[in-house]
Design a protein around this motif. Structure first.
Motif, mmCIF file in Angstrom:
data_model
loop_
_atom_site.group_PDB
_atom_site.id
_atom_site.type_symbol
_atom_site.label_atom_id
_atom_site.label_comp_id
_atom_site.label_asym_id
_atom_site.label_seq_id
_atom_site.Cartn_x
_atom_site.Cartn_y
_atom_site.Cartn_z
ATOM 1 N N ASP A 89 15.785 53.109 -7.597
ATOM 2 C CA ASP A 89 14.518 52.075 -7.407
ATOM 3 C C ASP A 89 13.641 52.348 -8.827
ATOM 4 O OD1 ASP A 89 15.049 51.563 -4.849
ATOM 5 O OD2 ASP A 89 13.860 53.317 -4.036
ATOM 6 N N ALA B 78 1.139 45.453 -4.339
ATOM 7 C CA ALA B 78 1.819 46.640 -3.788
ATOM 8 C C ALA B 78 1.363 47.524 -2.957
ATOM 9 C CB ALA B 78 2.047 47.549 -5.216
ATOM 10 N N LYS B 79 -0.139 47.497 -2.961
ATOM 11 C CA LYS B 79 -0.669 48.426 -1.890
ATOM 12 C C LYS B 79 -0.666 47.839 -0.479
ATOM 13 C CE LYS B 79 -5.343 50.262 -1.022
ATOM 14 N NZ LYS B 79 -6.769 50.545 -1.289
ATOM 15 N N MET C 254 -0.926 42.055 -8.636
ATOM 16 C CA MET C 254 0.204 42.552 -8.115
ATOM 17 C C MET C 254 0.124 44.038 -7.598
ATOM 18 S SD MET C 254 2.392 40.230 -8.283
ATOM 19 C CE MET C 254 3.877 41.096 -8.490
ATOM 20 N N SER C 255 -0.943 44.631 -8.123
ATOM 21 C CA SER C 255 -1.285 46.029 -7.642
ATOM 22 C C SER C 255 -1.682 46.093 -6.261
ATOM 23 C CB SER C 255 -2.384 46.850 -8.586
ATOM 24 O OG SER C 255 -1.873 46.943 -9.783
ATOM 25 N N ALA D 253 12.388 49.357 -11.121
ATOM 26 C CA ALA D 253 11.062 49.270 -11.495
ATOM 27 C C ALA D 253 10.876 49.335 -13.107
ATOM 28 C CB ALA D 253 10.255 50.708 -10.966
ATOM 29 N N THR E 66 10.774 50.833 4.060
ATOM 30 C CA THR E 66 11.191 50.508 2.312
ATOM 31 C C THR E 66 11.859 49.155 1.999
ATOM 32 O OG1 THR E 66 13.318 51.314 2.766
ATOM 33 C CG2 THR E 66 11.653 53.059 1.921
ATOM 34 N N HIS F 297 8.515 38.709 -7.708
ATOM 35 C CA HIS F 297 9.111 38.880 -9.035
ATOM 36 C C HIS F 297 10.270 37.508 -9.346
ATOM 37 C CE1 HIS F 297 11.070 40.217 -12.564
ATOM 38 N NE2 HIS F 297 12.237 40.306 -12.032
ATOM 39 N N ALA G 276 8.057 42.303 -3.214
ATOM 40 C CA ALA G 276 8.012 42.351 -4.607
ATOM 41 C C ALA G 276 9.351 41.735 -5.112
ATOM 42 C CB ALA G 276 8.353 43.973 -4.923
ATOM 43 N N PRO H 33 8.596 46.142 1.567
ATOM 44 C CA PRO H 33 7.868 46.249 0.068
ATOM 45 C C PRO H 33 8.697 45.689 -0.799
ATOM 46 C CG PRO H 33 7.358 48.332 1.173
ATOM 47 C CD PRO H 33 8.421 47.548 2.113
#
Length: 156
Positions: A103, A153-154, A149-150, A107, A15, A26, A22, A18
């Motif tokens: 979390d 995340a993947k 960005m997707s 988000a 955890t 960001h 991010a 990622p």
């Protein structure tokens, strides 16, 4: 601060990685946005307040304060999160619920900041509103950025 807290309470590498990736992207992009806003304010100060030194100095002080708070809030959140995670059992139901809530809030804050604080000013700019080609270009750039960005995340 909440984003930093959720990063600080994450103890497992699955955890943590990622969240860290991010957060780096960001913070980098949000820092660029904040820098652009500060640059616009600085230009405005020099054109409007060049003859009033005390007001311009106050504006510079507020810009420095914004930059300082931007750079310290996530770090302070990480420290708070580390402190919180050291005093509770990370596998208990209440701590898992708390981490999930943090979390989720983090988000939501990221989405809110992107849509309301950063994109609204650009999309509502009179230059953009009067130029259809520019509207298409920035909408395409927005969708491309969301797609990238997707993928990030993947991957993360």
């Amino acid at each position: 601060m909440i984003i930093g807290i959720s990063l600080g309470v994450s103890n497992s590498p699955s955890t943590l990685k990622p969240l860290l990736v991010a957060l780096i992207f960001h913070q980098f992009l949000e820092g660029m946005g904040l820098g652009g806003c500060i640059s616009q304010v600085t230009t405005l100060i020099h054109t409007v307040f060049h003859h009033i030194y005390t007001q311009a100095r106050f504006k510079v002080r507020s810009m420095l304060t914004m930059g300082l708070f931007f750079s310290l809030t996530t770090s302070a959140g990480v420290v708070i999160g580390i402190g919180i995670s050291s005093v509770y059992n990370e596998n208990s139901p209440s701590s898992l619920i708390t981490q999930g809530i943090l979390d989720s809030v983090a988000a939501g804050i990221l989405i809110y900041m992107a849509l309301v604080d950063l994109l609204t000013a650009d999309f509502m700019n009179p230059k953009v509103q009067s130029n259809v080609k520019l509207q298409v270009m920035i909408n395409f750039a927005l969708l491309l950025g969301a797609r990238l960005m997707s993928l990030l995340a993947k991957w993360a």
